[in-house]
Write an enzyme that holds these catalytic residues in place. Structure first.
Site, PDB file in Angstrom:
ATOM      1  N   ASP A 175       0.801  -1.248   0.000  1.00 19.15           N
ATOM      2  CA  ASP A 175       0.000   0.000   0.000  1.00 19.15           C
ATOM      3  C   ASP A 175       0.824   1.284   0.000  1.00 19.15           C
ATOM      4  O   ASP A 175       0.353   2.310   0.476  1.00 19.15           O
ATOM      5  CB  ASP A 175      -0.922   0.041   1.238  1.00 19.15           C
ATOM      6  CG  ASP A 175      -2.300  -0.502   0.899  1.00 19.15           C
ATOM      7  OD1 ASP A 175      -2.522  -0.872  -0.264  1.00 19.15           O
ATOM      8  OD2 ASP A 175      -3.146  -0.551   1.811  1.00 19.15           O
ATOM      9  N   VAL A 176       2.039   1.219  -0.503  1.00 23.59           N
ATOM     10  CA  VAL A 176       2.879   2.432  -0.525  1.00 23.59           C
ATOM     11  C   VAL A 176       2.760   3.184  -1.849  1.00 23.59           C
ATOM     12  O   VAL A 176       3.299   4.278  -1.995  1.00 23.59           O
ATOM     13  CB  VAL A 176       4.365   2.129  -0.246  1.00 23.59           C
ATOM     14  CG1 VAL A 176       4.560   1.684   1.189  1.00 23.59           C
ATOM     15  CG2 VAL A 176       4.933   1.136  -1.228  1.00 23.59           C
ATOM     16  N   SER A 199       5.111  -8.014  -4.712  1.00 25.28           N
ATOM     17  CA  SER A 199       4.026  -8.044  -3.715  1.00 25.28           C
ATOM     18  C   SER A 199       4.600  -7.555  -2.394  1.00 25.28           C
ATOM     19  O   SER A 199       5.644  -8.027  -1.951  1.00 25.28           O
ATOM     20  CB  SER A 199       3.536  -9.474  -3.515  1.00 25.28           C
ATOM     21  OG  SER A 199       3.008  -9.977  -4.714  1.00 25.28           O
ATOM     22  N   SER A 257       2.883   8.393  -3.013  1.00 25.07           N
ATOM     23  CA  SER A 257       1.693   9.228  -2.899  1.00 25.07           C
ATOM     24  C   SER A 257       2.076  10.504  -2.144  1.00 25.07           C
ATOM     25  O   SER A 257       2.226  10.481  -0.920  1.00 25.07           O
ATOM     26  CB  SER A 257       0.593   8.463  -2.158  1.00 25.07           C
ATOM     27  OG  SER A 257      -0.595   9.218  -2.167  1.00 25.07           O
ATOM     28  N   LYS A 317       2.963  -8.902 -13.026  1.00 19.45           N
ATOM     29  CA  LYS A 317       2.799  -9.061 -11.581  1.00 19.45           C
ATOM     30  C   LYS A 317       3.006 -10.536 -11.273  1.00 19.45           C
ATOM     31  O   LYS A 317       2.149 -11.371 -11.618  1.00 19.45           O
ATOM     32  CB  LYS A 317       1.376  -8.617 -11.185  1.00 19.45           C
ATOM     33  CG  LYS A 317       1.052  -8.758  -9.720  1.00 19.45           C
ATOM     34  CD  LYS A 317       1.410  -7.537  -8.925  1.00 19.45           C
ATOM     35  CE  LYS A 317       1.129  -7.748  -7.451  1.00 19.45           C
ATOM     36  NZ  LYS A 317       1.544  -6.605  -6.624  1.00 19.45           N
TER      37      LYS A 317
HETATM   38  N1  ADP Z   1      -0.473   8.624  -5.960  1.00 23.30           N
HETATM   39  C1  ADP Z   1      -1.613   8.161  -5.442  1.00 23.30           C
HETATM   40  N2  ADP Z   1      -2.784   8.797  -5.631  1.00 23.30           N
HETATM   41  C2  ADP Z   1      -3.915   8.347  -5.085  1.00 23.30           C
HETATM   42  N3  ADP Z   1      -4.011   7.267  -4.335  1.00 23.30           N
HETATM   43  C3  ADP Z   1      -2.897   6.578  -4.105  1.00 23.30           C
HETATM   44  C4  ADP Z   1      -1.646   6.978  -4.660  1.00 23.30           C
HETATM   45  N4  ADP Z   1      -0.736   6.084  -4.276  1.00 23.30           N
HETATM   46  C5  ADP Z   1      -1.379   5.191  -3.505  1.00 23.30           C
HETATM   47  N5  ADP Z   1      -2.682   5.498  -3.411  1.00 23.30           N
HETATM   48  C6  ADP Z   1      -3.721   4.816  -2.600  1.00 23.30           C
HETATM   49  O1  ADP Z   1      -3.124   3.830  -1.838  1.00 23.30           O
HETATM   50  C7  ADP Z   1      -3.588   2.558  -2.232  1.00 23.30           C
HETATM   51  C8  ADP Z   1      -2.386   1.678  -2.416  1.00 23.30           C
HETATM   52  O2  ADP Z   1      -1.649   2.105  -3.541  1.00 23.30           O
HETATM   53  P1  ADP Z   1      -1.026   1.020  -4.475  1.00 23.30           P
HETATM   54  O3  ADP Z   1      -0.303   1.707  -5.603  1.00 23.30           O
HETATM   55  O4  ADP Z   1      -2.063   0.018  -4.839  1.00 23.30           O
HETATM   56  O5  ADP Z   1       0.020   0.408  -3.439  1.00 23.30           O
HETATM   57  P2  ADP Z   1       0.845  -0.943  -3.545  1.00 23.30           P
HETATM   58  O6  ADP Z   1       0.855  -1.344  -4.969  1.00 23.30           O
HETATM   59  O7  ADP Z   1       2.194  -0.583  -2.990  1.00 23.30           O
HETATM   60  O8  ADP Z   1       0.133  -1.916  -2.642  1.00 23.30           O
HETATM   61  C9  ADP Z   1      -4.375   2.758  -3.532  1.00 23.30           C
HETATM   62  O9  ADP Z   1      -5.464   1.912  -3.646  1.00 23.30           O
HETATM   63  C10 ADP Z   1      -4.807   4.171  -3.429  1.00 23.30           C
HETATM   64  O10 ADP Z   1      -5.992   4.219  -2.692  1.00 23.30           O
HETATM   65 MG    MG Z   2       0.147  -2.974  -5.948  1.00 20.01          MG
END
Ligand code: ADP
Ligand code: MG
EC number: 6.3.3.3
Length: 238
Positions: A23-24, A130, A196, A49
């Site tokens: 979730d990063v 992952s 983010s 993936k």
């Molecule tokens: N740049 C971003 N803009 C908006 N939401 C984001 C962003 N980056 C992460 N998020 C939020 O955080 C959640 C996790 O991001 P994600 O890219 O799926 O993380 P990971 O792939 O590392 O698990 C997303 O579902 C979204 O809600």
């Molecule tokens: Mg992801």
């Protein structure tokens, strides 16, 4: 909203996207890298993936999110190929998720072969791991770091790893631990991305960004901050 937040970022033609945690923003970063590559003229991009957990049936996985985000930012569908190694239904690390589904995990060699095959027909391959770097991918203690190192040994200088990190309190420790673990395992890191980045960063986030932009060397190498994906990137269009 900037549709191409990682424009002009330099990264290898086979890039592994890992992070300090789940979730990063790895998926968002993978999409932003695809957009950056496409806008610089790259025409054939694959996203892979190895293990997609937490999906049932035809649920969209991370690669589908990458495709949606990249498409929203203007990348034509035909530019992007998406592929998954294996799908598992529980939102857990691959070994327990596979145990619950009653299946064997693919060996790392299967992912290596798949990625090298995608590379034959694409100008850029992005591989999203992952969770964080030491999450087991295959039930034999192999991680995304092992996959990255194997790909480095097979595809050489064309391979690099991007580490996605948070801007919040605690990120400096998590980022340095991740970089040290990758260095220790012989993985070449191309840079860090803030997954983010808020529109109005607080003083801690701003200070963390400044620190990450001028990190102490890891194993004698400077690790650049490649950029940041704005929070809410592409959310204004759906
Ligand atoms: N740049 C971003 N803009 C908006 N939401 C984001 C962003 N980056 C992460 N998020 C939020 O955080 C959640 C996790 O991001 P994600 O890219 O799926 O993380 P990971 O792939 O590392 O698990 C997303 O579902 C979204 O809600
Ligand atoms: Mg992801």
């Amino acid at each position: 909203m900037n549709r191409n937040p990682l424009a002009r970022t330099v990264f290898p033609r086979l890039t592994i996207v890992t992070g300090t945690d789940t979730d990063v923003g790895k998926t968002y970063t993978t999409a932003a890298l695809a957009v950056a590559a496409w806008s610089s003229g790259v025409q054939r991009i694959a996203v892979y993936k190895p293990q997609q957990t937490g999906v049932r049936g035809d649920d969209p996985g991370d690669v589908d999110d990458v495709a949606r985000l990249a498409h929203t930012a203007g990348v034509p569908s035909a530019v992007l190929t998406v592929a998954e190694g294996q799908r598992l239904s529980e939102p857990m690390a691959p070994p327990p998720a596979a145990a619950i589904d009653g299946v064997d995990l693919l060996p790392i060699t299967a992912h290596v072969d798949r990625v090298l095959k995608l590379q034959e027909s694409h100008d850029l391959v992005l591989v999203e791991g992952s969770g964080g770097v030491l999450v087991e991918l295959d039930g034999q203690r192999h991680t995304i770091a092992d996959l990255a190192r194997e790909l480095q040994s097979r595809a050489g200088e064309e391979v690099g790893t991007v580490v996605v990190t948070r801007p919040d309190l605690g990120t400096l420790n998590h980022t340095l631990l991740t970089l040290e673990a990758l260095h220790h395992r012989g993985v070449r890191v191309s840079g860090i991305v803030l997954g983010s980045w808020p529109a109005r960063p607080d003083p801690v986030q701003q200070s963390n960004r400044d620190y990450l932009a001028a990190l102490p060397d890891v194993g004698g190498r400077r690790i650049p901050l490649l950029g940041a994906v704005p929070a809410g990137w592409n959310d204004d269009v759906s």
